[in-house]
Design an enzyme around this catalytic site. Structure first.
Site, PDB file in Angstrom:
ATOM      1  N   SER A 187       0.370   6.314 -10.133  1.00  0.00           N
ATOM      2  CA  SER A 187       0.747   7.301 -11.245  1.00  0.00           C
ATOM      3  C   SER A 187       1.319   6.628 -12.461  1.00  0.00           C
ATOM      4  O   SER A 187       1.600   5.444 -12.512  1.00  0.00           O
ATOM      5  CB  SER A 187       1.798   8.227 -10.491  1.00  0.00           C
ATOM      6  N   CYS A 224      -9.086   9.774  -9.650  1.00  0.00           N
ATOM      7  CA  CYS A 224      -8.622   9.633 -11.155  1.00  0.00           C
ATOM      8  C   CYS A 224      -9.804   9.603 -12.054  1.00  0.00           C
ATOM      9  O   CYS A 224      -9.696  10.173 -13.174  1.00  0.00           O
ATOM     10  CB  CYS A 224      -7.800   8.147 -11.340  1.00  0.00           C
ATOM     11  N   GLU A 230      -4.147   0.638 -13.563  1.00  0.00           N
ATOM     12  CA  GLU A 230      -4.995   1.736 -13.795  1.00  0.00           C
ATOM     13  C   GLU A 230      -4.433   2.943 -12.986  1.00  0.00           C
ATOM     14  O   GLU A 230      -4.049   3.125 -12.031  1.00  0.00           O
ATOM     15  CB  GLU A 230      -6.332   1.267 -12.679  1.00  0.00           C
ATOM     16  N   LEU A 231      -3.899   3.912 -14.106  1.00  0.00           N
ATOM     17  CA  LEU A 231      -3.271   5.051 -13.914  1.00  0.00           C
ATOM     18  C   LEU A 231      -4.140   6.341 -13.835  1.00  0.00           C
ATOM     19  O   LEU A 231      -5.153   6.461 -13.286  1.00  0.00           O
ATOM     20  CB  LEU A 231      -2.290   4.941 -14.921  1.00  0.00           C
ATOM     21  N   HIS A 280       0.652  -1.245  -0.097  1.00  0.00           N
ATOM     22  CA  HIS A 280       0.047   0.025  -0.083  1.00  0.00           C
ATOM     23  C   HIS A 280       1.053   1.149  -0.099  1.00  0.00           C
ATOM     24  O   HIS A 280       2.055   1.175   0.252  1.00  0.00           O
ATOM     25  CB  HIS A 280      -0.870   0.081   1.391  1.00  0.00           C
TER      26      HIS A 280
END
Length: 461
Positions: A213, A268, A234-235, A161
């Site tokens: 990121s 995001c 998943e950016l 994490h």
């Protein structure tokens, strides 16, 4: 970055942790591999019972874990409580649907006959230990939307994490243990980002998922590619929010405020670029600006707070630099555009108009409560502006014209198109993006199958 809880509302360091050493990491990798050998043979009913129990415990802990999340990363506490509730819902959804989603598939009789077989089926089998590299902005939800399907598929999880949410990370490991999952089924690794590469290279780790990121995604994808391991990324996102003349302008403007500042603007899938048809631009801008000005910014532990602090001082500096660059280049500040006085990493909800392609904020993701407002002459220009981004996570469109709906679905470069509402994730629907927003999908049947060995079982005639 140290592994520590630092309260973003005042900058106070509350708790620090030592990173796990090589011996402890090795112990946990061995445990994950050994646990997988037995856990993979459990039934869907057994896994579902455990996951339902974890959901029950999470609901019992909702108030306490919400306060932990708010303390660690600053989201308003009522949003933290909602996040915990959403996680429990997702766990129950996968507990109830996993067996159906991963049921054996039977090809058509004609194809079976043509292959020379008497019987063919496709079976979904687990891969093994999966490394999850997760961010701080939704410290429970990002993990659960990986963990629930992965565990129901028969995989085991290793969580790295974000270093600023260690208490939430440790809570997740404890939650699954209290629910009855054996020790090695889900483990939290208290490590820095520098330790990820070596763990990913370990033969016992079979796949990886990352939310975070672009640079982090590149690093994980590069190593995984070298080691030929499956990844889901998943950016970032810089989602467009398009408003056409047929829209309900009052409702669109109201939803636009929430869509931009949810989670203090650090999402995001938050709408970030507001692209408005010239015929309704002035009316929308007026209502949108009034709504952003009216937001209550303050103590995230207060139930009436709508916008809390950013999660880190560096995040605040990054946001300030984007806004300052745009203003120097000619952008107009319709509201906000400054850091308020006082302690904590706060930024005033802001709207910038007159943004051009040369400005950094046009190309980069603004991770905070700052919106950019664009005027579009027609539908064609709205689509061009919406797609003029390196990202393609999701999108929002406000229109009542069915021909426009068809056009936006056809032409928007995004993993989702949400009409007359705000982008949101739900366990039943696939979630993910295109372009630099990543690849692969989370949630739904697509998400649970990402970390499965899709096996063709063929029997001769």
């Amino acid at each position: 970055m140290p592994i520590a809880t630092v309260n973003p509302a005042n900058g106070e360091t509350l708790k620090t942790y030592e990173a796990m050493d090589e011996q402890e990491i090795e112990r946990r990798l061995q445990l994950a591999e050994a646990t997988f050998r037995t856990y993979r043979t459990t039934t869907f009913d057994e896994r579902a019972r455990l996951l339902h129990r974890a959901a029950d415990l999470l609901e019992e802990d909702q108030q306490d874990i919400a306060r932990v999340m708010t303390t660690e990363m600053g989201k308003p506490v009522q949003q933290a409580r909602a996040e915990a509730a959403k996680c429990a819902k997702a766990m129950r959804w996968y507990a109830d649907h996993a067996e159906e989603l991963l049921a054996d598939e039977e090809p058509s009789a004609s194809d079976v006959k043509d292959s020379g077989a008497s019987h063919v089926r496709v079976r979904y089998r687990p891969l093994g230990p999966v490394l999850a590299v997760m961010p701080w902005n939704f410290p429970l939800w990002q993990v659960i939307r990986f963990a629930a399907p992965a565990l129901m598929a028969g995989n085991v999880g290793l969580l790295k994490h974000a270093s600023n949410v260690p208490q939430t990370a440790l809570y997740l490991e404890d939650l699954f243990h209290r629910a009855g999952f054996t020790e090695g089924t889900f483990q939290t690794l208290l490590i820095g980002s520098g330790a990820v590469d070596e763990i990913l290279r370990d033969e016992r780790v079979k796949a990886a998922t990352l939310t975070g990121s672009e640079p982090a995604g590149r690093a994980v994808a590069s190593t995984a590619g070298e080691m030929i391991k499956k990844t889901v990324l998943e950016l970032g996102g810089s989602d467009p929010f398009v408003v056409m003349p047929s829209a309900d302008i009052d409702r669109a403007a109201k939803v636009a405020v929430t869509a931009r500042v949810q989670n203090n603007g650090q999402s995001c899938i938050a709408a970030k670029r507001f692209i408005v048809h010239t015929d309704v631009y002035d009316a929308f801008a007026e209502r949108f600006t009034a709504g952003m000005k009216a937001l209550k910014v303050g103590d995230p532990m207060a139930d009436d707070t709508e916008v809390g602090p950013l999660a880190s001082e560096q995040g605040l500096r990054d946001l300030e630099e984007l806004v300052d660059d745009a203003v120097r280049s000619g952008a107009q500040v319709l509201c906000g555009g400054e850091r308020p006085d006082g302690p904590g990493w706060y930024y005033t909800p802001s709207i910038l108009a007159g943004v051009t392609r040369e400005m950094r904020i046009h190309r980069e993701e603004a991770f905070g409560p700052v919106a950019t407002l664009y005027r579009a002459a027609d539908l064609d220009e709205a689509v061009l502006i919406a797609n003029d981004s390196p990202f393609g996570l999701s999108s929002n469109v406000w229109t009542r014209d069915e021909a426009e709906v068809d056009r936006f679905v056809r032409d928007l470069e995004a993993g989702g198109v949400f009409f007359n509402g705000m982008t949101a994730s739900h366990p039943a629907f696939p979630f993910g993006g295109v372009k630099r927003s990543g690849y692969g999908r989370e949630l739904s049947g697509h998400g649970i199958r990402e970390f499965c060995n899709i096996t063709t079982v063929w029997h001769g005639a």
